[in-house]
Motif scaffolding. Structure first.
Motif: not given
Length: 326
Positions: A80-81, A85-87, A110-122
């Motif tokens: 969920r959103k 945001a927390a992760l 859930g693409k924004a979650f995957a993109d956000g993790l990738r951008a954070a350096g995952a």
């Protein structure tokens, strides 16, 4: 594994894709890497869609007892959103003692979650389904290499023909082949190991029967029954094989593409039937049709020995081609 050090361990691992074998393997290997550094690692698994922000905060906070933790979050696309945001906030400054593994199907959800993790350096591990034949050949070669062997392209092709395209079955077959041989695998190795195991169907049986190759027809029939092919479609394929040859033979030796429209069947089927029609007489085809009809009745009527009915039909149809009696 003994050479793994803490800096080699990804604080956040994103496993992206819908191929279950590759995703499962990525998680297993990630846990093994952490375990090589800390044998007492605490491993926990959760479904992202059922997880709350409070629960994730507790899991990601420093442990009172110390030691490493691996948190595996499955179906990340369902988060969920507020959890996303927390992760993503956590991902900007992850705890070096905690290893977060997120599995995500990689589609639009859930693409924004995957993109956000990738951008954070995952660290990203792709686990996408293999789409083409070349990719499967490469997969087989890599699997054999992982097991400590060597494999040619020809051998990989032969293994796919024998085992099929399911990655779990291919991986198991590669491991077994390397274990049972000296590790150098060529097409001849696969042929010896999987002799007679290439996928068979009722049409394999029918094609061999219609050209009078009784040994090949019986081998295909016995293997098909052994691996669980239902007798009914085998009987149907045999009847269809006889019917098709009879119709094509009656139409004469015309161009397959012209005959295709008048016979209402694909040109390749007409051409194949024309080749199988050689050696058949009209009388022989009548006898073959009778044999196929009797076989169908026995198999579909609950005969006590359906395998025997099929074998008898193979002999009868082949005998009809030779002009013999049933």
């Amino acid at each position: 594994m003994g050479g793994v050090t803490a800096p080699d361990l990804a604080p956040i691992l994103l496993v992206l894709g819908d191929e279950e074998l590759l995703a499962t393997r990525a998680v297993t290997e990630a846990v093994a890497r952490v375990r090589a550094v800390d044998a007492g690692v605490d491993v926990r698994e959760y479904q992202a869609g059922a997880l709350t922000v409070g629960e994730i905060a507790e899991m990601l906070s420093p442990s009172l007892f110390g030691g490493r933790r691996v948190l595996v979050l499955r179906a990340g696309q369902d988060a969920r959103k507020d959890l996303v945001a927390a992760l993503l906030a956590y991902a900007k400054n992850p705890d070096p003692e905690v290893h977060l593994v997120v599995l995500h199907l990689g589609a639009a959800k859930g693409k924004a979650f995957a993109d956000g993790l990738r951008a954070a350096g995952a660290t990203v591990v792709l686990a996408v389904k293999l789409k083409g034949h070349r990719e499967r050949v490469a997969f087989v070669r890599d699997e054999v290499r992982r097991a400590g062997g060597k494999c040619t392209d020809d051998a990989a092709e032969a293994l796919i023909a024998a085992v099929g395209t399911d990655l779990r079955e291919l991986a198991a077959a590669c491991s077994q082949l390397v274990a049972d041989t000296d590790g150098r695998i060529g097409a001849d190795t696969v042929a010896r190991y999987y002799k007679g195991r290439v996928e068979v169907s009722g049409f394999t049986v029918a094609d061999a029967t219609m050209v009078g190759d009784v040994p090949a027809a019986l081998e295909a029939l016995r293997w098909a029954l052994h691996v669980g092919v239902d007798p009914v479609p085998i009987a149907d394929a045999l009847a269809d094989g006889v019917r098709t040859v009879a119709r094509v033979a009656a139409a004469g030796r015309g161009d397959p593409y012209q005959l295709a429209s008048s016979l209402g069947m694909p040109a390749w089927k007409v051409k194949s039937a024309q080749q199988r029609a050689r050696g058949w007489t009209p009388e022989g085809l009548v006898r073959a049709m009778q044999a196929a009809a009797e076989c169908n009745a026995a198999v579909k009527g609950g005969s006590d020995d359906r395998a025997y009915a099929l074998e008898r039909a193979v002999f009868s149809v082949a005998a009809a081609r030779q002009g013999g009696t049933r």
